[in-house]
Enzyme design. Structure first.
Site, PDB file in Angstrom:
ATOM      1  N   TYR A 143       0.839  -1.212   0.000  1.00 37.75           N
ATOM      2  CA  TYR A 143       0.000   0.000   0.000  1.00 37.75           C
ATOM      3  C   TYR A 143       0.870   1.257   0.000  1.00 37.75           C
ATOM      4  O   TYR A 143       0.708   2.147  -0.828  1.00 37.75           O
ATOM      5  CB  TYR A 143      -0.898  -0.041   1.227  1.00 37.75           C
ATOM      6  CG  TYR A 143      -1.884   1.104   1.360  1.00 37.75           C
ATOM      7  CD1 TYR A 143      -2.983   1.222   0.496  1.00 37.75           C
ATOM      8  CD2 TYR A 143      -1.749   2.048   2.375  1.00 37.75           C
ATOM      9  CE1 TYR A 143      -3.900   2.259   0.647  1.00 37.75           C
ATOM     10  CE2 TYR A 143      -2.659   3.081   2.527  1.00 37.75           C
ATOM     11  CZ  TYR A 143      -3.740   3.183   1.663  1.00 37.75           C
ATOM     12  OH  TYR A 143      -4.651   4.212   1.821  1.00 37.75           O
ATOM     13  N   ARG A 209      -3.216   7.540  16.976  1.00 39.98           N
ATOM     14  CA  ARG A 209      -3.763   7.953  15.690  1.00 39.98           C
ATOM     15  C   ARG A 209      -4.567   9.227  15.936  1.00 39.98           C
ATOM     16  O   ARG A 209      -4.910   9.549  17.077  1.00 39.98           O
ATOM     17  CB  ARG A 209      -4.707   6.875  15.102  1.00 39.98           C
ATOM     18  CG  ARG A 209      -4.048   5.545  14.717  1.00 39.98           C
ATOM     19  CD  ARG A 209      -3.083   5.682  13.566  1.00 39.98           C
ATOM     20  NE  ARG A 209      -2.584   4.374  13.121  1.00 39.98           N
ATOM     21  CZ  ARG A 209      -1.514   3.770  13.643  1.00 39.98           C
ATOM     22  NH1 ARG A 209      -0.835   4.327  14.631  1.00 39.98           N
ATOM     23  NH2 ARG A 209      -1.122   2.601  13.159  1.00 39.98           N
TER      24      ARG A 209
HETATM   25  P1  NAD Z   1     -12.958   2.133   0.236  1.00 40.34           P
HETATM   26  O1  NAD Z   1     -12.384   0.770   0.107  1.00 40.34           O
HETATM   27  O2  NAD Z   1     -14.287   2.282   0.900  1.00 40.34           O
HETATM   28  O3  NAD Z   1     -13.052   2.847  -1.191  1.00 40.34           O
HETATM   29  C1  NAD Z   1     -12.214   2.543  -2.277  1.00 40.34           C
HETATM   30  C2  NAD Z   1     -13.098   2.337  -3.510  1.00 40.34           C
HETATM   31  O4  NAD Z   1     -12.262   2.098  -4.648  1.00 40.34           O
HETATM   32  C3  NAD Z   1     -14.005   1.108  -3.379  1.00 40.34           C
HETATM   33  O5  NAD Z   1     -15.330   1.463  -3.732  1.00 40.34           O
HETATM   34  C4  NAD Z   1     -13.403   0.107  -4.364  1.00 40.34           C
HETATM   35  O6  NAD Z   1     -14.366  -0.792  -4.876  1.00 40.34           O
HETATM   36  C5  NAD Z   1     -12.828   1.050  -5.405  1.00 40.34           C
HETATM   37  N1  NAD Z   1     -11.761   0.433  -6.200  1.00 40.34           N
HETATM   38  C6  NAD Z   1     -10.638  -0.209  -5.756  1.00 40.34           C
HETATM   39  N2  NAD Z   1      -9.921  -0.677  -6.793  1.00 40.34           N
HETATM   40  C7  NAD Z   1     -10.576  -0.299  -7.914  1.00 40.34           C
HETATM   41  C8  NAD Z   1     -10.339  -0.487  -9.305  1.00 40.34           C
HETATM   42  N3  NAD Z   1      -9.258  -1.180  -9.754  1.00 40.34           N
HETATM   43  N4  NAD Z   1     -11.202   0.031 -10.193  1.00 40.34           N
HETATM   44  C9  NAD Z   1     -12.294   0.713  -9.770  1.00 40.34           C
HETATM   45  N5  NAD Z   1     -12.586   0.912  -8.464  1.00 40.34           N
HETATM   46  C10 NAD Z   1     -11.738   0.411  -7.561  1.00 40.34           C
HETATM   47  O7  NAD Z   1     -11.856   3.014   0.999  1.00 40.34           O
HETATM   48  P2  NAD Z   1     -11.883   4.537   1.471  1.00 40.34           P
HETATM   49  O8  NAD Z   1     -11.566   4.577   2.906  1.00 40.34           O
HETATM   50  O9  NAD Z   1     -13.114   5.201   0.972  1.00 40.34           O
HETATM   51  O10 NAD Z   1     -10.618   5.115   0.699  1.00 40.34           O
HETATM   52  C11 NAD Z   1     -10.739   5.914  -0.476  1.00 40.34           C
HETATM   53  C12 NAD Z   1      -9.369   6.448  -0.872  1.00 40.34           C
HETATM   54  O11 NAD Z   1      -8.848   7.268   0.168  1.00 40.34           O
HETATM   55  C13 NAD Z   1      -8.319   5.362  -1.118  1.00 40.34           C
HETATM   56  O12 NAD Z   1      -7.512   5.742  -2.214  1.00 40.34           O
HETATM   57  C14 NAD Z   1      -7.512   5.355   0.158  1.00 40.34           C
HETATM   58  O13 NAD Z   1      -6.196   4.912  -0.063  1.00 40.34           O
HETATM   59  C15 NAD Z   1      -7.566   6.816   0.565  1.00 40.34           C
HETATM   60  N6  NAD Z   1      -7.371   6.985   2.024  1.00 40.34           N
HETATM   61  C16 NAD Z   1      -8.372   6.703   2.915  1.00 40.34           C
HETATM   62  C17 NAD Z   1      -8.152   6.867   4.277  1.00 40.34           C
HETATM   63  C18 NAD Z   1      -9.226   6.619   5.319  1.00 40.34           C
HETATM   64  O14 NAD Z   1      -8.956   6.781   6.517  1.00 40.34           O
HETATM   65  N7  NAD Z   1     -10.452   6.270   4.964  1.00 40.34           N
HETATM   66  C19 NAD Z   1      -6.897   7.290   4.743  1.00 40.34           C
HETATM   67  C20 NAD Z   1      -5.899   7.547   3.804  1.00 40.34           C
HETATM   68  C21 NAD Z   1      -6.153   7.406   2.441  1.00 40.34           C
HETATM   69  N1  UDP Z   2      -6.074  -1.682  16.070  1.00 40.93           N
HETATM   70  C1  UDP Z   2      -6.310  -2.284  17.300  1.00 40.93           C
HETATM   71  N2  UDP Z   2      -7.334  -3.183  17.375  1.00 40.93           N
HETATM   72  C2  UDP Z   2      -8.122  -3.509  16.312  1.00 40.93           C
HETATM   73  C3  UDP Z   2      -7.864  -2.881  15.061  1.00 40.93           C
HETATM   74  C4  UDP Z   2      -6.818  -1.973  14.978  1.00 40.93           C
HETATM   75  O1  UDP Z   2      -5.628  -2.024  18.298  1.00 40.93           O
HETATM   76  O2  UDP Z   2      -9.031  -4.322  16.456  1.00 40.93           O
HETATM   77  C5  UDP Z   2      -4.982  -0.674  15.989  1.00 40.93           C
HETATM   78  C6  UDP Z   2      -3.980  -0.943  14.881  1.00 40.93           C
HETATM   79  O3  UDP Z   2      -2.987  -1.838  15.348  1.00 40.93           O
HETATM   80  C7  UDP Z   2      -3.438   0.454  14.636  1.00 40.93           C
HETATM   81  C8  UDP Z   2      -4.626   1.376  14.931  1.00 40.93           C
HETATM   82  O4  UDP Z   2      -5.548   0.584  15.677  1.00 40.93           O
HETATM   83  O5  UDP Z   2      -2.393   0.746  15.540  1.00 40.93           O
HETATM   84  C9  UDP Z   2      -5.317   1.912  13.698  1.00 40.93           C
HETATM   85  O6  UDP Z   2      -5.570   0.823  12.856  1.00 40.93           O
HETATM   86  P1  UDP Z   2      -6.313   0.941  11.456  1.00 40.93           P
HETATM   87  O7  UDP Z   2      -6.288  -0.417  10.839  1.00 40.93           O
HETATM   88  O8  UDP Z   2      -7.646   1.576  11.635  1.00 40.93           O
HETATM   89  O9  UDP Z   2      -5.470   1.983  10.589  1.00 40.93           O
HETATM   90  P2  UDP Z   2      -3.910   2.301  10.394  1.00 40.93           P
HETATM   91  O10 UDP Z   2      -3.775   3.680  10.901  1.00 40.93           O
HETATM   92  O11 UDP Z   2      -3.061   1.339  11.155  1.00 40.93           O
HETATM   93  O12 UDP Z   2      -3.715   2.179   8.933  1.00 40.93           O
END
Ligand code: NAD
Ligand code: UDP
Length: 310
Positions: A143, A209
């Site tokens: 990732y 976090r």
């Molecule tokens: P999510 O899994 O709910 O959404 C991702 C979406 O992308 C899904 O609907 C999935 O089906 C689609 N997808 C994946 N691969 C695909 C492909 N090859 N073609 C078409 N669609 C595809 O996750 P999210 O939390 O909504 O994350 C959205 C974006 O934000 C991601 O790029 C993720 O890396 C980034 N992001 C999210 C967080 C968070 O805390 N939620 C933090 C950092 C970055």
């Molecule tokens: N974590 C935890 N218990 C759980 C799931 C996650 O203690 O059941 C911890 C995990 O080890 C990390 C933090 O919670 O330190 C946030 O995890 P998450 O998977 O949400 O996102 P990350 O920031 O690690 O990508």
């Protein structure tokens, strides 16, 4: 156009763009981690369209496009084990196709990057100028490195081909439409509370976090897209807490009987994470407004009923 529009963040972004009066919004998603239910409320809006498509394949579409938001990528650490190749492909090929589409349409391309590009950070809080401390062969590398490659590709398309790009570095975001079985910590803890189970803490729960509510995050993304800010911008809530504190907050908010139980810390799990949001504040006039005390009950209500609190 929102790539990954059926996902957690993508569906909120689609809704927001329509609410802001966009002429038309197309969500593109292959549903690998997304869900059509996230877009159910929009089915009757004639301005909305869903294209079921894998963005690792080229995207050829008729008509003008002004903005391409690239949110397509599985994002939960649980997915890093099972969807590792999908993550690396969408972060590389998918991002390239998004950029080529933006180039053809002379659109702005906004790339969803992540705080994970800082790895297990040694600079705290994390400023955008920090290069990070990333293990390129560890379990999170699929990732982290896909997202780092994505940033490099975005900047190269901007420099070499003149594509107008933005990069948002998203810190841990939560809210309605996360999946209960997603593995990320908030759905995991809420799910355990709903089932009356104990709360699993990885390690001793002292890792930190900083959790941003989804509406705040979407506001930041929209502001960035409309700005002329070409360098990466952190969007996240700088309120930092330990995972133990978070578990206690969920337990208390839900009146759940479970105990905190400790499990081994997964390899590569960052010890601390907190965004420095000076750039977002000064360049976008953005800062988060929704505290965990407000956002957590809304999220819990969604997991209880399928609907967030009004
Ligand atoms: P999510 O899994 O709910 O959404 C991702 C979406 O992308 C899904 O609907 C999935 O089906 C689609 N997808 C994946 N691969 C695909 C492909 N090859 N073609 C078409 N669609 C595809 O996750 P999210 O939390 O909504 O994350 C959205 C974006 O934000 C991601 O790029 C993720 O890396 C980034 N992001 C999210 C967080 C968070 O805390 N939620 C933090 C950092 C970055
Ligand atoms: N974590 C935890 N218990 C759980 C799931 C996650 O203690 O059941 C911890 C995990 O080890 C990390 C933090 O919670 O330190 C946030 O995890 P998450 O998977 O949400 O996102 P990350 O920031 O690690 O990508």
């Amino acid at each position: 156009m929102v790539l990954g529009g059926a996902g957690f963040l993508g569906s909120h972004l689609v809704e927001r763009l329509l609410a802001d009066g966009a002429e038309s919004v197309i969500a593109v998603d292959n549903l690998v981690t997304g869900n059509l239910k996230n877009l159910e409320g929009l089915k009757r809006d004639a301005r909305f369209d869903l294209l079921q498509h894998d963005v690792c394949l080229p995207l050829n579409l008729e008509g003008p496009i002004d903005y391409v938001f690239n949110l397509a990528s599985p994002a939960s650490p649980k997915d890093f084990e099972t969807l590792w190749l999908e993550i690396m492909r969408v972060g590389s090929l998918g991002t390239q196709h998004a950029l080529e589409l933006a180039e053809r349409k002379t659109a702005v391309m906004l790339q969803a990057s992540t705080s994970e590009i800082y790895g297990d950070p040694l600079v705290h809080p994390q400023v955008e100028t920090y290069f990070g401390n990333v293990d390129s062969t560890g379990p999170r590398a699929v990732y982290d490195e896909a997202k780092r490659y994505g940033e490099a590709l975005v900047q190269a398309f901007r420099r070499r081909r003149g594509v107008s790009t933005r990069i948002v570095r998203i810190f841990n975001t939560y809210g309605p439409r996360m999946r209960l079985d997603d593995g990320r910590v908030i759905p995991q803890l809420v799910g355990q509370a709903l089932r009356g189970e104990d709360f699993t803490l990885y390690g001793d729960g002292s890792q930190t976090r900083s959790f941003c509510y989804v509406d705040d995050l979407i506001e930041g993304i929209v502001r960035l897209a409309l700005s002329d800010q070409l360098d990466p911008v952190n969007i996240g809530n700088p309120r930092e807490q330990t995972i133990r504190e978070l578990a206690e907050a969920v337990k208390q908010a839900m009146g759940a009987p479970g105990e905190l139980v400790y499990r081994p810390l997964p390899a590569g799990d960052p010890k601390q994470r907190k965004p420095d949001i000076t750039r977002a504040k000064t360049l976008l006039g953005w800062e988060p407004k929704v505290s965990l005390e407000v956002g957590l009950p809304r999220t819990i209500e969604f997991f209880r009923t399928g609907l967030p609190l009004p």
